[in-house]
Design a protein around this motif. Structure first.
Motif, PDB file in Angstrom:
ATOM      1  N   ARG A 201       0.840  -1.187   0.000  1.00  0.00           N
ATOM      2  CA  ARG A 201       0.000   0.000   0.000  1.00  0.00           C
ATOM      3  C   ARG A 201       0.884   1.249   0.000  1.00  0.00           C
ATOM      4  NH1 ARG A 201      -5.251  -0.780   3.877  1.00  0.00           N
ATOM      5  NH2 ARG A 201      -3.750  -1.169   5.535  1.00  0.00           N
ATOM      6  N   LEU A 203       1.107   5.576   0.780  1.00  0.00           N
ATOM      7  CA  LEU A 203       0.797   6.382   1.970  1.00  0.00           C
ATOM      8  C   LEU A 203       0.643   7.848   1.597  1.00  0.00           C
ATOM      9  CD1 LEU A 203       0.736   6.406   5.173  1.00  0.00           C
ATOM     10  CD2 LEU A 203       3.144   7.030   5.024  1.00  0.00           C
ATOM     11  N   TYR A 205       0.288  11.175   4.169  1.00  0.00           N
ATOM     12  CA  TYR A 205       0.256  11.537   5.595  1.00  0.00           C
ATOM     13  C   TYR A 205       0.099  13.038   5.726  1.00  0.00           C
ATOM     14  CZ  TYR A 205       1.414  10.624  10.540  1.00  0.00           C
ATOM     15  OH  TYR A 205       1.382  10.455  11.906  1.00  0.00           O
ATOM     16  N   VAL A 298      -7.024  -5.141   4.485  1.00  0.00           N
ATOM     17  CA  VAL A 298      -5.676  -4.673   4.826  1.00  0.00           C
ATOM     18  C   VAL A 298      -4.787  -4.576   3.593  1.00  0.00           C
ATOM     19  CG1 VAL A 298      -3.540  -5.377   5.972  1.00  0.00           C
ATOM     20  CG2 VAL A 298      -5.667  -5.321   7.258  1.00  0.00           C
ATOM     21  N   THR A 303      -7.322   2.793   3.136  1.00  0.00           N
ATOM     22  CA  THR A 303      -7.923   3.140   4.432  1.00  0.00           C
ATOM     23  C   THR A 303      -7.480   4.534   4.841  1.00  0.00           C
ATOM     24  OG1 THR A 303      -6.066   2.069   5.563  1.00  0.00           O
ATOM     25  CG2 THR A 303      -8.042   0.758   5.263  1.00  0.00           C
ATOM     26  N   GLU A 305      -6.597   6.618   8.492  1.00  0.00           N
ATOM     27  CA  GLU A 305      -6.393   6.456   9.927  1.00  0.00           C
ATOM     28  C   GLU A 305      -6.078   7.771  10.614  1.00  0.00           C
ATOM     29  OE1 GLU A 305      -6.841   3.724  11.627  1.00  0.00           O
ATOM     30  OE2 GLU A 305      -7.124   2.484   9.841  1.00  0.00           O
ATOM     31  N   SER A 331      -3.580   9.800   8.138  1.00  0.00           N
ATOM     32  CA  SER A 331      -2.900   9.241   6.969  1.00  0.00           C
ATOM     33  C   SER A 331      -3.787   8.238   6.258  1.00  0.00           C
ATOM     34  CB  SER A 331      -1.580   8.585   7.373  1.00  0.00           C
ATOM     35  OG  SER A 331      -1.816   7.519   8.250  1.00  0.00           O
ATOM     36  N   ARG A 333      -3.721   4.886   3.699  1.00  0.00           N
ATOM     37  CA  ARG A 333      -2.986   3.809   3.036  1.00  0.00           C
ATOM     38  C   ARG A 333      -3.641   3.602   1.674  1.00  0.00           C
ATOM     39  NH1 ARG A 333       1.834   2.377   5.595  1.00  0.00           N
ATOM     40  NH2 ARG A 333       1.542   2.995   7.755  1.00  0.00           N
ATOM     41  N   GLU A 401       0.679  -6.568   1.093  1.00  0.00           N
ATOM     42  CA  GLU A 401       1.080  -5.986   2.366  1.00  0.00           C
ATOM     43  C   GLU A 401       0.289  -4.710   2.636  1.00  0.00           C
ATOM     44  OE1 GLU A 401       2.163  -5.763   5.679  1.00  0.00           O
ATOM     45  OE2 GLU A 401       3.499  -7.237   4.773  1.00  0.00           O
ATOM     46  N   GLY A 402      -0.205  -4.587   3.880  1.00  0.00           N
ATOM     47  CA  GLY A 402      -0.946  -3.378   4.246  1.00  0.00           C
ATOM     48  C   GLY A 402      -0.068  -2.159   4.408  1.00  0.00           C
ATOM     49  N   GLY A 403       1.194  -2.407   4.780  1.00  0.00           N
ATOM     50  CA  GLY A 403       2.107  -1.299   4.989  1.00  0.00           C
ATOM     51  C   GLY A 403       2.602  -0.719   3.683  1.00  0.00           C
TER      52      GLY A 403
ATOM     53  N   HIS B 218       0.803  -0.888  13.947  1.00  0.00           N
ATOM     54  CA  HIS B 218       1.257  -0.307  12.686  1.00  0.00           C
ATOM     55  C   HIS B 218       0.000  -0.043  11.851  1.00  0.00           C
ATOM     56  CE1 HIS B 218       3.016  -0.053   8.724  1.00  0.00           C
ATOM     57  NE2 HIS B 218       4.237  -0.104   9.239  1.00  0.00           N
ATOM     58  N   SER B 219      -0.153   1.234  11.445  1.00  0.00           N
ATOM     59  CA  SER B 219      -1.402   1.591  10.767  1.00  0.00           C
ATOM     60  C   SER B 219      -1.515   0.930   9.394  1.00  0.00           C
ATOM     61  CB  SER B 219      -1.518   3.102  10.641  1.00  0.00           C
ATOM     62  OG  SER B 219      -0.621   3.601   9.672  1.00  0.00           O
ATOM     63  N   GLY B 220      -0.389   0.514   8.826  1.00  0.00           N
ATOM     64  CA  GLY B 220      -0.454  -0.185   7.547  1.00  0.00           C
ATOM     65  C   GLY B 220      -0.910  -1.625   7.726  1.00  0.00           C
ATOM     66  N   SER B 221      -0.407  -2.282   8.748  1.00  0.00           N
ATOM     67  CA  SER B 221      -0.693  -3.699   8.917  1.00  0.00           C
ATOM     68  C   SER B 221      -2.107  -3.954   9.440  1.00  0.00           C
ATOM     69  CB  SER B 221       0.309  -4.327   9.898  1.00  0.00           C
ATOM     70  OG  SER B 221       1.624  -4.047   9.488  1.00  0.00           O
ATOM     71  N   GLY B 223      -4.662  -1.118   9.632  1.00  0.00           N
ATOM     72  CA  GLY B 223      -5.658  -0.130   9.222  1.00  0.00           C
ATOM     73  C   GLY B 223      -6.667  -0.751   8.282  1.00  0.00           C
ATOM     74  N   GLY B 224      -7.937  -0.735   8.667  1.00  0.00           N
ATOM     75  CA  GLY B 224      -8.973  -1.343   7.844  1.00  0.00           C
ATOM     76  C   GLY B 224      -9.655  -2.524   8.527  1.00  0.00           C
ATOM     77  N   VAL B 225      -8.997  -3.070   9.577  1.00  0.00           N
ATOM     78  CA  VAL B 225      -9.650  -4.181  10.288  1.00  0.00           C
ATOM     79  C   VAL B 225      -9.907  -3.874  11.755  1.00  0.00           C
ATOM     80  CG1 VAL B 225      -8.871  -6.009   8.749  1.00  0.00           C
ATOM     81  CG2 VAL B 225      -7.438  -5.367  10.691  1.00  0.00           C
ATOM     82  N   ASN B 228     -10.145   2.302  14.828  1.00  0.00           N
ATOM     83  CA  ASN B 228      -9.175   3.227  15.406  1.00  0.00           C
ATOM     84  C   ASN B 228      -9.826   3.967  16.582  1.00  0.00           C
ATOM     85  OD1 ASN B 228      -7.733   5.735  15.767  1.00  0.00           O
ATOM     86  ND2 ASN B 228      -6.705   5.322  13.826  1.00  0.00           N
ATOM     87  N   GLN B 231     -10.453   7.611  16.075  1.00  0.00           N
ATOM     88  CA  GLN B 231     -11.601   7.839  15.195  1.00  0.00           C
ATOM     89  C   GLN B 231     -12.911   7.573  15.942  1.00  0.00           C
ATOM     90  OE1 GLN B 231     -11.536   5.339  11.676  1.00  0.00           O
ATOM     91  NE2 GLN B 231     -13.766   5.436  11.573  1.00  0.00           N
ATOM     92  N   SER B 318       5.954  12.645  11.466  1.00  0.00           N
ATOM     93  CA  SER B 318       4.870  11.686  11.285  1.00  0.00           C
ATOM     94  C   SER B 318       5.206  10.375  11.949  1.00  0.00           C
ATOM     95  CB  SER B 318       4.630  11.475   9.792  1.00  0.00           C
ATOM     96  OG  SER B 318       5.802  10.981   9.177  1.00  0.00           O
TER      97      SER B 318
END
Lengths: 457, 457
Positions: A201, A203, A205, A298, A303, A305, A331, A333, A401-403, B218-221, B223-225, B228, B231, B318
């Protein structure tokens, strides 16, 4: 090429485990926190440590190259053979800030071994992965003719969005020329499931500030006539998702590449069920777009956040203030084919459409990177499949990968090089969180796998 | 009683202006911040300073009385006459925290005179008002027989909601027995408009915490499940008002005493238009319930404010964290006949009804006080009307105050004493904000007015 018998080669690796571990501890002791200007000297010190290390294993031209930000470490070693590819190994030596410190069981920059794990900020993300690569190359260099040409590029600004790396790649296109890149900055799905990442993903920010009265007000004297900026910020943030968890920024999904049935089926085979995510995070119920599975949300869905919130009085006790301003770090993703610059515009448009006239707002873009997706059939990826399968005894899984690893997309564009993305961190490594750790048995296996990788190319 | 000619009496006041000012500066130099446990010693020091001061002007039994929190200063002086009422002068010696420090032009606890103003934390709220009372009594004591019996009670926990004052009043009911109280903790509408406050808003103050994953993610790993918590907190806060600025807590307005036409007409005569509020606060547009005027919204309507927000990463740069928790300080200003304990229940009910199952939440009540409203025709109030009119040359206005002075309601209930509520702070004094100041010409007039007050009783 066929590879030599690796038994004696790997004996060297195994004999040096203690030294490898000690050197990793040394590296993790330097607080190379890129987001804080207070650590400028530590960044330089870390870069010099790595250049010296690369020189000591036999890499040539090992050096620290300045950038307008933190320096980049470079090193190379040519094979005596001509018919071999050039591999560019990527890494970053910077780490996330360790806060909140009170939640660490040991000091973040005093690496501590407890059981099978090494606890330290950066142990998993990604000083451990950098050292695994160096230790694998160290091994290969002991074993005669190199099976490929090898270059290293290790940057110091990944955790702040690599603001100077793109320019560096452009300016050093010839120096960095390669056939493919190895990027071990991703993690494994589980200790018995070696993983290869084929999509990352991106980013975007931002820092969003909402301004109200010209200074903090007494909440009694003005509560009811002045729009509270903290409340207005919450209202704006609350509107950024609908009740299904879908992001409401105008046009946000326009460029999102849809998942096809085959890819959905493949992702469904990953051992990453809802249960897995609940166990990893401790939440009693998952959240997000109900029409997608957790792993799809993910990996294949963008997404938004909230990464930070601040306004008014946050100390102990009470203060009856109506704050003058409020701040959120926000931020997104991104997935292929979203564009960070377009997302910036979408955020601005959302705010223009939804911010009330009772407040002012300001958006500062902080960092960003494009999402990317790569072919699963390249020479490098196939060599890594074979290497991981040899060491773990099971075929690796392919994962989205979500990151974000923006450098993967940048190397694609600027160096015309696809990256093989893997790594030996585990989901419970607490990266970006207190008590980051590295699982050492997995890490040692990772070194073995990378040794194989170079010979399988 | 008829009052003596006050010309010679006030000559004493005026001759002592320099000393009065110097003593006020001395008092403002002590950082008596009640919300921070670090200032425990400063609280004791301030109390002792005041007891010594009261003793020095001729008050008897001046002493510092311990409480489970910060001590109370007490002093009394009986008149030689029997046919005079007993006045209990109330004050508080604690102040709000000075943060954010970088917005102060001078140090908050190094009082600095610039032009006609004295800048210091507490100068207006309310060390200046406490010293005006003491200096007025000092003057009266120089002038022969006291026109009334006088008692002082000066507490050190007003800014944190007076958590121990109610018990203190109950335990010291006899010591504090009085016919009426003088409470100079309110402000003036403008420098030429002396003001008497007949209604005060109450307060319910809470800390709301929203908990999500067991640690920062980690917001990447993730974020979405994972929902937050920052939020989710924003979503809960956003739902606490409707689009008209009306509070949505269930039952919140059930007990609110409606304004009748006469009172609305009287409030409309105050020089507190929308323009006034915009100028004071610098906002380009006001906010709040459209069916009420600004002064009605501040004085006669309850409100809900976010006093603080905190979550995740709030430093420079960030950090791509999905925070484990988020916090808001939230307080409600209450009007007659709302009850702080009921409002606590209403907040809990709102959260039970609206909080999603994806997070956990926790509410900690911090402080509170009942709203109150008093008769405008008491002996004390009429004496003050006359005193203010004598000094300013214009009849004072009657005002509903947006702020909270819980002790007024407590004295009504426990000591059976109505309070005369006034004060000599101005709307631009920046109380509870950086660069708090006191307008000295107004302050000196205030001392004169209080001298008159004691003789007009």
């Amino acid at each position: 090429m066929t590879h030599p018998d690796l038994t004696s080669t790997l004996a060297y690796t195994h004999q040096n485990h203690d030294r490898f571990l000690q050197e990793l501890k040394d590296l993790c002791s330097i607080p190379s926190i890129s987001t804080s200007p207070d650590h400028k000297d530590d960044m330089q010190r870390t870069a010099e440590w790595l250049a010296a290390k690369l020189h000591s294993i036999g890499m040539t031209d090992a050096r620290v190259i300045p950038t307008p930000g933190n320096p980049v470490v470079y090193a190379e070693r040519k094979s005596t053979r001509n018919d071999v590819p050039t591999i560019l190994v990527y890494g970053h030596y910077d780490v996330q800030p360790p806060e909140p410190l009170e939640l660490w069981s040991s000091q973040p920059f005093e690496p501590e071994q407890r059981g099978e794990n090494l606890y330290a900020r950066g142990a998993s993300d990604m000083k451990g992965q950098v050292m695994a690569s160096i230790d694998a190359v160290d091994t290969v260099l002991q074993n005669g003719a190199l099976p490929c040409h090898i270059k290293f590029i290790i940057e110091g600004e990944e955790e702040i969005g690599s603001p100077h790396l793109r320019d560096f790649l452009v300016a050093n296109r010839d120096l960095l020329a390669c056939d493919m890149a190895l990027n071990p900055d991703a993690g494994m799905v589980g200790p018995n499931t070696p993983s290869i990442v084929y999509a990352l993903r991106g980013l975007s920010y931002f820092e969003l500030r909402v301004y109200g009265p010209k200074h903090d007000l007494h909440s009694g004297s003005y509560g009811g006539v002045v729009h509270n900026p903290a409340q207005a910020l919450c209202e704006l943030i609350a509107g950024m998702h609908d009740s299904n968890g879908t992001v409401t920024l105008p046009g946000f999904y326009d460029r999102v590449r849809p998942l096809d049935a085959e890819e959905r089926a493949e992702l469904a085979r990953l051992p990453l069920s809802a249960d897995h995510f609940q166990q990893e995070t401790g939440v009693s119920e998952l959240w997000g777009e109900s029409q997608f599975t957790p792993i799809e949300r993910v990996g294949a869905r963008p997404t938004l956040e909230v990464n930070g919130l601040y306004s008014g009085y946050t100390g102990k006790g009470s203060k009856t203030v109506l704050p003058a301003w409020a701040m959120a770090k926000i931020s997104m993703r991104l997935v292929a084919d979203q564009d960070p610059a377009e997302v910036h515009q979408q955020l601005l448009r959302y705010l223009e459409e939804h911010a009330p006239k009772t407040i002012h707002w300001e958006v500062t873009p902080m960092s960003g990177g494009a999402p990317c997706i790569t072919d699963r059939n390249t020479r490098g990826t196939q060599a890594l499949v074979k290497a991981l399968e040899t060491v773990w005894g099971s075929r690796p899984v392919f994962k989205r990968e979500g990151g974000s690893i923006p450098v993967v997309g940048d190397m694609q564009k600027i160096l015309n090089a696809d990256s093989v993305v893997t790594g030996f961190g585990l989901p419970d490594d607490n990266i970006h969180a207190p008590n980051e750790k590295l699982h050492l048995p997995t890490w040692f296996k990772g070194i073995d796998a990378l040794v194989h990788f170079f010979y399988y190319l």
